[in-house]
Motif scaffolding. Sequence first.
Motif, short mmCIF file in Angstrom:
data_model
loop_
_atom_site.label_atom_id
_atom_site.label_comp_id
_atom_site.label_asym_id
_atom_site.label_seq_id
_atom_site.Cartn_x
_atom_site.Cartn_y
_atom_site.Cartn_z
N ARG A 7 4.38 29.97 -67.06
CA ARG A 7 3.56 29.89 -66.07
C ARG A 7 1.84 31.39 -66.61
O ARG A 7 2.37 31.29 -67.18
N ARG A 10 0.52 35.19 -62.00
CA ARG A 10 1.15 34.86 -60.84
C ARG A 10 -0.10 34.24 -59.89
O ARG A 10 0.20 33.86 -58.80
N SER A 11 -0.27 33.36 -60.77
CA SER A 11 -1.74 32.26 -59.85
C SER A 11 -0.53 31.31 -59.49
O SER A 11 -1.29 30.42 -58.64
N GLY A 12 0.25 30.55 -59.63
CA GLY A 12 0.78 30.00 -59.23
C GLY A 12 1.20 28.69 -59.50
O GLY A 12 1.40 27.70 -60.21
N ASP A 179 -6.33 36.69 -60.24
CA ASP A 179 -5.03 36.28 -60.97
C ASP A 179 -4.96 35.32 -61.91
O ASP A 179 -3.88 35.76 -62.86
#
Length: 316
Positions: A7, A10-12, A179
């Motif tokens: 992961r 928080r970037s996705g 991000d």
Amino acid sequence: MQWTMNRLGRSGIEITPLTVGGAPLGSMPGNFGYEVEAEAGIATAQATLTGPIRAIDTSCAYSRGESERRIGEAIRRVGGVPEDFVLATKITRDLDTGDFSGEEMRRAIAGSLERLGVDRVPLLYLHDPENTTFSQATEPGGPVDVIRELKDAGVAGAIGVAGGDTATILEYVETGVFDVLLTHNRWTLVNRTADRLIDAATERDMGVVNAAVFGGGILAAGSDGRTRYGYREAPAVLLDAIREIERLCAEADVPLAAAAVQFSARDPRIGTTIVGVSRPERIAQSVALVERDIPDALFDAIDRAVAHLPADLGPR
């Protein structure tokens, strides 16, 4: 081979532990010491798009867009960017005039998209903001505003900041706008100056990308006949430390390059480690480096070997 995807904060974005670095495949002999013919660069990019490493990183500045052109041709040959693939590029100043304005960022992304043959990228960085001031970069309509607008418009899935000088890049991390952080040459076997910067990004749930773990080549091929680290001449104390690490790796029967890659890849804060490649066979070789079994004791010994190095040694 299937890897566990990481992961990227928080970037996705979900990403493989390694990313192929696109700088050498565009041919940058001034940095890497060798030429890469166009077809070799295209073939390497094509092998990346169809191989186990599911990400490639480039920039509008690499070989004045030639890296992007070659990657774009590879994308065309494979019929488009694969759905599970992370294509990342960077926008930066005009290399001739030094213009680092918001309008230049718009021109830069337009050129990047044209060369790559895409209408969006999953990850877009503001590249080397050390070449402007923080106040100019963050003024209304400036580069930071523009890259944020590009994300809002869907041109970039996530946005990051990429650069070297850790004090400067920390200012951008602390804005909360980005991000992803990309740091280079500052989190390696012999240079630990990005530690605080990586912590700051991690605390904000930013993804962390670490590049140039070979220090321009010396931490891959060794110090025999090489005296440069981070694209500049290395001081004697740094070369001595590298030679000591080479000795420790030889005693442990571990390739120096494997230790250099895994120093980064084993760090839980690092989402992906960028390794520059310029030939298709280097992709499988890079995968083998990160999969090699290396005892923790070797990294403990390396830590002791570099503990005496001055904090201001090498690029900061």
